[in-house]
Design a protein around this motif. Structure first.
Motif, PDB file in Angstrom:
ATOM      1  N   TYR A 181      -8.460   4.788  -3.473  1.00 44.66           N
ATOM      2  CA  TYR A 181      -7.218   4.133  -3.883  1.00 44.66           C
ATOM      3  C   TYR A 181      -7.466   3.326  -5.149  1.00 44.66           C
ATOM      4  N   THR A 182      -6.379   2.947  -5.800  1.00 49.73           N
ATOM      5  CA  THR A 182      -6.445   2.088  -6.975  1.00 49.73           C
ATOM      6  C   THR A 182      -6.035   0.691  -6.549  1.00 49.73           C
ATOM      7  N   LEU A 183      -6.858  -0.298  -6.899  1.00 50.12           N
ATOM      8  CA  LEU A 183      -6.558  -1.692  -6.589  1.00 50.12           C
ATOM      9  C   LEU A 183      -5.887  -2.326  -7.794  1.00 50.12           C
ATOM     10  N   ASN A 184      -4.723  -2.935  -7.556  1.00 46.84           N
ATOM     11  CA  ASN A 184      -3.992  -3.642  -8.603  1.00 46.84           C
ATOM     12  C   ASN A 184      -3.732  -5.070  -8.137  1.00 46.84           C
TER      13      ASN A 184
ATOM     14  N   TYR B 269       0.881  -1.171   0.000  1.00 51.32           N
ATOM     15  CA  TYR B 269       0.000   0.000   0.000  1.00 51.32           C
ATOM     16  C   TYR B 269       0.912   1.213   0.000  1.00 51.32           C
ATOM     17  N   GLU B 270       0.903   1.965  -1.111  1.00 55.36           N
ATOM     18  CA  GLU B 270       1.845   3.074  -1.243  1.00 55.36           C
ATOM     19  C   GLU B 270       1.275   4.187  -2.116  1.00 55.36           C
ATOM     20  N   LYS B 271       1.843   5.360  -1.926  1.00 53.70           N
ATOM     21  CA  LYS B 271       1.472   6.506  -2.741  1.00 53.70           C
ATOM     22  C   LYS B 271       2.292   6.483  -4.024  1.00 53.70           C
ATOM     23  N   LYS B 272       1.605   6.659  -5.138  1.00 51.64           N
ATOM     24  CA  LYS B 272       2.256   6.759  -6.438  1.00 51.64           C
ATOM     25  C   LYS B 272       1.786   8.055  -7.091  1.00 51.64           C
ATOM     26  N   TYR B 273       2.253   8.306  -8.290  1.00 48.92           N
ATOM     27  CA  TYR B 273       1.927   9.550  -8.984  1.00 48.92           C
ATOM     28  C   TYR B 273       0.426   9.785  -9.133  1.00 48.92           C
ATOM     29  N   ASP B 274      -0.359   8.706  -9.218  1.00 41.42           N
ATOM     30  CA  ASP B 274      -1.798   8.851  -9.419  1.00 41.42           C
ATOM     31  C   ASP B 274      -2.605   8.715  -8.132  1.00 41.42           C
ATOM     32  N   GLY B 275      -1.936   8.755  -6.984  1.00 45.46           N
ATOM     33  CA  GLY B 275      -2.621   8.627  -5.703  1.00 45.46           C
ATOM     34  C   GLY B 275      -2.236   7.344  -4.990  1.00 45.46           C
TER      35      GLY B 275
END
Length: 151
Positions: free
Chosen positions: A73-76, A28-34
């Motif tokens: 968040y974005t789930l991948n 679970y981390e912050k990336k450029y898109d949130g």
């Protein structure tokens, strides 16, 4: 591991197991898109895009019910990738008798990078065969360990 990653892992592992998948890591981390929640999976014979899609669909609703993350968040769901760094015992097992590259924090005899066949490992150290000699490294002294991809 973060509290979010721990709770998500506990929820997802049994669901993944129903599909013959192993949850290797939850990040679970912050990336450029949130904020991004990424679940890395594996299985014998490798992971397909269908495996990723199937697990993504299966965990979407239970994750909403668990609600471990208050913000959006974005789930991948992703396979490990062939170039994933070796971090866990399972990573070392998967790469046993294969060529790996080792980068050290501190040079040994003026060298920081070594490569060779991974011939053994335990929780503390591992051994590679360079073709000329066998070298033993403590995992703690390694900045980066990764498989060597040869085509």
């Amino acid at each position: 591991m973060s509290k979010v990653a721990d709770s998500v892992r506990q929820l997802v592992e049994p669901i993944a197991g129903q599909f013959g998948l192993e949850v290797v890591e939850v990040v679970y981390e912050k990336k450029y898109d949130g904020m991004n929640l990424t679940i890395f999976i594996d299985k014998d014979g490798g992971v397909s895009i269908d495996d990723c899609e199937k697990l993504h669909r299966a965990i979407d609703e239970p994750l909403d019910e668990l609600d471990p993350i208050s913000e959006s968040y974005t789930l991948n769901v992703s396979s490990l990738g062939i170039d994933r760094p070796l971090k866990t015992d399972r990573d070392f097992k998967r790469n046993l008798n294969k060529k790996i590259s080792v980068k050290l924090y501190k040079a040994i005899d003026g060298k920081k990078t070594f490569s060779g066949e991974l011939i053994s490992y335990d929780e503390q150290q591992f051994v590679i065969d360079t073709g000329k000699q066998q070298l033993t490294f403590n995992r703690q002294q390694c900045a980066h360990i990764e498989p060597v991809i040869e085509f």
